[in-house]
Design a protein around this motif. Structure first.
Motif, mmCIF file in Angstrom:
data_model
loop_
_atom_site.group_PDB
_atom_site.id
_atom_site.type_symbol
_atom_site.label_atom_id
_atom_site.label_comp_id
_atom_site.label_asym_id
_atom_site.label_seq_id
_atom_site.Cartn_x
_atom_site.Cartn_y
_atom_site.Cartn_z
ATOM 1 N N TRP A 302 0.784 -1.163 0.020
ATOM 2 C CA TRP A 302 0.058 -0.044 0.026
ATOM 3 C C TRP A 302 0.857 1.274 -0.045
ATOM 4 N N THR A 303 0.634 2.151 -0.722
ATOM 5 C CA THR A 303 1.335 3.509 -1.099
ATOM 6 C C THR A 303 0.360 4.560 -0.647
ATOM 7 N N PRO A 304 0.273 5.109 0.643
ATOM 8 C CA PRO A 304 -0.637 6.149 0.924
ATOM 9 C C PRO A 304 -0.082 7.499 0.177
ATOM 10 N N GLN A 305 -1.024 8.101 -0.222
ATOM 11 C CA GLN A 305 -0.728 9.456 -1.049
ATOM 12 C C GLN A 305 -1.315 10.602 -0.098
ATOM 13 N N ARG A 306 -2.420 10.551 0.364
ATOM 14 C CA ARG A 306 -2.952 11.743 0.907
ATOM 15 C C ARG A 306 -2.485 12.133 2.331
ATOM 16 N N PRO A 307 -2.236 12.979 2.775
ATOM 17 C CA PRO A 307 -1.897 13.264 4.199
ATOM 18 C C PRO A 307 -3.360 13.047 5.176
ATOM 19 N N GLY A 308 -2.805 12.689 6.273
ATOM 20 C CA GLY A 308 -4.176 12.684 7.234
ATOM 21 C C GLY A 308 -4.072 11.163 7.849
ATOM 22 N N ARG A 309 -5.415 10.735 8.602
ATOM 23 C CA ARG A 309 -5.466 9.626 9.278
ATOM 24 C C ARG A 309 -6.201 8.711 8.401
ATOM 25 N N HIS A 310 -5.494 7.404 8.394
ATOM 26 C CA HIS A 310 -6.440 6.573 7.490
ATOM 27 C C HIS A 310 -6.782 5.408 8.211
ATOM 28 N N ARG A 311 -7.883 4.539 8.005
ATOM 29 C CA ARG A 311 -8.318 3.458 8.570
ATOM 30 C C ARG A 311 -7.910 2.409 7.657
ATOM 31 N N LEU A 312 -7.339 1.248 8.099
ATOM 32 C CA LEU A 312 -7.197 -0.024 7.307
ATOM 33 C C LEU A 312 -8.189 -0.836 7.812
ATOM 34 N N LEU A 313 -8.627 -1.707 7.033
ATOM 35 C CA LEU A 313 -9.442 -2.930 7.556
ATOM 36 C C LEU A 313 -9.041 -4.218 6.788
ATOM 37 N N ALA A 314 -9.230 -5.315 7.652
ATOM 38 C CA ALA A 314 -8.650 -6.708 6.926
ATOM 39 C C ALA A 314 -9.789 -7.543 7.305
ATOM 40 N N ARG A 315 -10.227 -8.423 6.427
ATOM 41 C CA ARG A 315 -11.076 -9.236 6.771
ATOM 42 C C ARG A 315 -10.675 -10.526 5.971
ATOM 43 N N ALA A 316 -11.040 -11.803 6.716
ATOM 44 C CA ALA A 316 -10.600 -13.136 5.872
ATOM 45 C C ALA A 316 -11.921 -13.869 5.547
ATOM 46 N N THR A 317 -11.574 -14.690 4.667
ATOM 47 C CA THR A 317 -12.781 -15.589 4.288
ATOM 48 C C THR A 317 -12.276 -17.072 4.327
ATOM 49 N N ASP A 318 -12.891 -18.176 4.931
ATOM 50 C CA ASP A 318 -12.491 -19.452 4.773
ATOM 51 C C ASP A 318 -12.892 -20.091 3.774
ATOM 52 N N ALA A 319 -12.665 -21.667 3.554
ATOM 53 C CA ALA A 319 -12.949 -22.449 2.522
ATOM 54 C C ALA A 319 -14.511 -22.845 2.603
ATOM 55 N N LEU A 320 -15.175 -22.436 3.720
ATOM 56 C CA LEU A 320 -16.611 -22.631 3.785
ATOM 57 C C LEU A 320 -17.367 -21.505 3.435
ATOM 58 N N GLY A 321 -16.433 -20.352 3.052
ATOM 59 C CA GLY A 321 -17.440 -19.221 2.512
ATOM 60 C C GLY A 321 -17.706 -18.358 3.534
ATOM 61 N N GLU A 322 -17.260 -18.538 4.605
ATOM 62 C CA GLU A 322 -17.553 -17.718 5.904
ATOM 63 C C GLU A 322 -16.576 -16.500 5.815
ATOM 64 N N THR A 323 -17.195 -15.330 6.191
ATOM 65 C CA THR A 323 -16.332 -14.100 5.903
ATOM 66 C C THR A 323 -16.680 -13.422 7.276
ATOM 67 N N GLN A 324 -15.300 -12.656 7.884
ATOM 68 C CA GLN A 324 -15.430 -11.890 8.916
ATOM 69 C C GLN A 324 -16.354 -10.532 8.663
ATOM 70 N N PRO A 325 -17.492 -10.498 9.743
ATOM 71 C CA PRO A 325 -18.194 -9.293 9.616
ATOM 72 C C PRO A 325 -17.595 -7.832 9.816
ATOM 73 N N LEU A 326 -18.045 -6.903 9.414
ATOM 74 C CA LEU A 326 -17.558 -5.500 9.796
ATOM 75 C C LEU A 326 -17.906 -5.295 11.360
ATOM 76 N N ARG A 327 -18.858 -5.576 12.020
ATOM 77 C CA ARG A 327 -19.148 -5.437 13.211
ATOM 78 C C ARG A 327 -19.121 -6.771 13.943
ATOM 79 N N ALA A 328 -18.751 -6.917 15.160
ATOM 80 C CA ALA A 328 -18.522 -8.319 16.045
ATOM 81 C C ALA A 328 -20.072 -8.559 16.460
ATOM 82 N N PRO A 329 -20.349 -9.686 16.125
ATOM 83 C CA PRO A 329 -21.709 -10.581 16.549
ATOM 84 C C PRO A 329 -21.700 -10.244 18.068
ATOM 85 N N TRP A 330 -22.647 -9.571 18.609
ATOM 86 C CA TRP A 330 -22.876 -9.482 20.035
ATOM 87 C C TRP A 330 -23.427 -10.408 20.661
ATOM 88 N N ASN A 331 -23.122 -10.919 21.887
ATOM 89 C CA ASN A 331 -23.689 -11.920 22.888
ATOM 90 C C ASN A 331 -23.217 -11.395 24.001
#
Length: 362
Positions: A302-331
């Protein structure tokens, strides 16, 4: 950074009982160093001498038996690289925050465990056909829910007797440390670490579902959003950003490598994607894991160009097609938090105080 540069102790979350999470620098290593590995302790750490240790196997077996440490070692050794993750890892990210230890995202690590398949011991005893579970007992005990109990968890018979469910004696090539369950602990690939009973001293075969405190009162999904109520079992697909570190300051136009780890409950990780500031998702490159239960390294330029604060997100998907949600499932008890990993960095020219102030205002 070399292994000798790493912090040599986890970061304390509570002192008594001792609970601590893996320091960020330790995630630079494929195998998390033993003396940096997170610790989960409920009642205090029992000190068991190997030459005095005995494992009792009873319940619905034809020949109840006991086994000593040297007898266990004589049965040979099976080695597995696997991720251990506390079921409450990431709890502090949930809103509103549930009760329990305020883990960040570092109650996790990957290590090489060696030991004897529990299957081999159970075969010696002869398991009754009507057995549905094995209950495993640790040497640690204390007050919980108004009564004195030992730490116990059960496993379905097919999981307990899987050849990769180990009575582990070694971690990263050395005998287990006291805080990690010495002299013998259970390790169950693909399951949250509550299944990996430490300081193991007993196992029994049963024909009815186990209803102990840590099976039905603690370590359960309750009042869940999208998850059936019941004991926590398989680890959810998850990722961790290890670089850049939170709050890192980088110069515009400087190429960075965003990297980290991803894992799932014994299922291969097939995809990791990275997003910057809510834009498009970009596919990261994946490294080959060291085994079917180890975590998978990933990276993206990644090559940042614009000054300021930047938020990076990463999400994984497994072989069953399950993907991390953007928000934690609450319990209600804050288990299984697997929201997309997030890091914020600051892009500015070195010494640019004005740019820093502008970024903070924005």
């Amino acid at each position: 950074m070399t292994a000798t540069d790493l912090p040599r102790a986890p970061e304390t979350v509570t002192a008594d009982p001792y609970n601590a999470q893996t320091p960020p620098a330790a995630f630079a290593e494929r195998m998390t160093p033993v003396d940096a590995f997170f610790v989960r302790d409920h009642f205090g750490i029992p000190r068991l001498e190997p030459h005095r240790w005995r494992l009792s196997l009873g319940g619905l077996v034809e020949a109840p038996c006991e086994l000593g440490y040297d007898e266990l070692l004589a049965l040979g050794r099976r080695e597995l690289d696997l991720v251990l993750e506390c079921a409450g890892n990431g709890r502090s990210l949930m809103a509103p925050r549930p009760p329990g230890l305020p883990w960040g995202e570092r109650a996790v690590g990957c290590a090489r465990f060696a030991g004897v398949p529990f299957q081999a011991i159970a075969a010696r005893a002869g398991v009754a056909p009507r057995t549905i579970e094995f209950v495993f007992t640790g040497a640690d005990s204390g007050e919980a829910h108004g009564r004195r109990v030992s730490f116990e968890r059960s496993l379905p018979v097919d999981v307990a007797l899987h050849p990769d469910t180990l009575l582990a004696t070694h971690m990263n090539g050395v005998p287990l440390a006291a805080e990690h369950g010495a002299p013998v602990r259970l390790v169950v690939p693909g399951r949250y670490a509550v299944a990996d009973v430490k300081w193991l001293v007993g196992a029994r075969a049963v024909a009815e579902p186990f209803t102990g405190v840590f099976q039905t009162d603690e370590y359960v999904y309750r009042a869940s959003r999208g998850t059936p109520d019941g004991p926590v079992t398989t680890m959810r697909v998850k990722s961790l950003i290890t670089a850049p570190e939170p709050g890192a300051v980088v110069a515009p136009g400087a190429e960075l490598t965003v990297r980290g780890w991803a894992w799932s409950g014994g299922v291969p990780v097939r995809l990791v994607e990275v997003q910057v500031d809510g834009g498009n998702w970009h596919e990261a490159g994946l490294a080959r894991p060291s085994g079917p239960y180890a975590w998978t390294g990933w990276s993206l330029r990644w090559t940042p160009q614009r000054p300021g604060r930047h938020r990076l997100l990463a999400r994984a998907t497994d072989a069953l097609g399950e993907t991390q949600p953007l928000r934690a499932p609450w319990n209600a008890q804050g288990y299984g938090c697997n929201a997309a990993a997030s890091v914020e960095v600051l892009v500015r020219m070195p010494g640019n105080a004005q740019g820093t102030a502008a970024a903070q205002d924005g």
